[in-house]
Design a protein around this motif. Sequence first.
Motif, PDB file in Angstrom:
ATOM      1  N   ASN A   7      57.662  71.215   2.372  1.00 10.49           N
ATOM      2  CA  ASN A   7      57.274  72.020   3.614  1.00 10.49           C
ATOM      3  C   ASN A   7      56.304  72.917   3.728  1.00 10.49           C
ATOM      4  OD1 ASN A   7      58.067  72.874   6.207  1.00 10.49           O
ATOM      5  ND2 ASN A   7      59.456  74.357   5.483  1.00 10.49           N
ATOM      6  N   GLY A  10      52.950  71.156   3.781  1.00  7.88           N
ATOM      7  CA  GLY A  10      52.727  70.739   5.122  1.00  7.88           C
ATOM      8  C   GLY A  10      52.188  72.015   6.040  1.00  7.88           C
ATOM      9  N   LYS A  13      48.561  72.702   5.104  1.00  7.60           N
ATOM     10  CA  LYS A  13      47.795  71.922   5.585  1.00  7.60           C
ATOM     11  C   LYS A  13      47.569  72.189   7.204  1.00  7.60           C
ATOM     12  CE  LYS A  13      48.178  67.960   2.711  1.00  7.60           C
ATOM     13  NZ  LYS A  13      47.043  66.980   2.563  1.00  7.60           N
ATOM     14  N   GLU A  14      48.593  72.917   7.810  1.00  5.99           N
ATOM     15  CA  GLU A  14      48.413  73.000   9.150  1.00  5.99           C
ATOM     16  C   GLU A  14      47.722  74.412   9.145  1.00  5.99           C
ATOM     17  OE1 GLU A  14      51.769  74.943  12.251  1.00  5.99           O
ATOM     18  OE2 GLU A  14      52.327  72.893  11.276  1.00  5.99           O
TER      19      GLU A  14
END
Length: 107
Positions: A7, A10, A13-14
Amino acid sequence: MFGDMMNMMGKLKEAQKKVEETKKRLDSVLVDETSSDNKLKVSLTANRTIKSIEIDDELLNDKEQLEDYLILTLNRAIEKATKINESELAAAAKDGMPNIPGMDMFK
């Protein structure tokens, strides 16, 4: 624990994607600066790329004066653009960052 790590990756990366999108958007944000007597006007992007320089004909007769005007006006424009750039990129990075204890770099 592994799910939390995935998580976080992620979200990182966002955050990176948001920063890259913000950098691209800042290419279209223009910062204008004019000398106090309106004889010189410069325009640059928030990413500090010069887009235009307008020079009053009077300044073309005095090389040293023109150089002084350029230095002062460009430096003020670059300072404004830098503040916009840094604040926008910090906001984009902060919005996408996962909440990692001890990593509160963007306070």
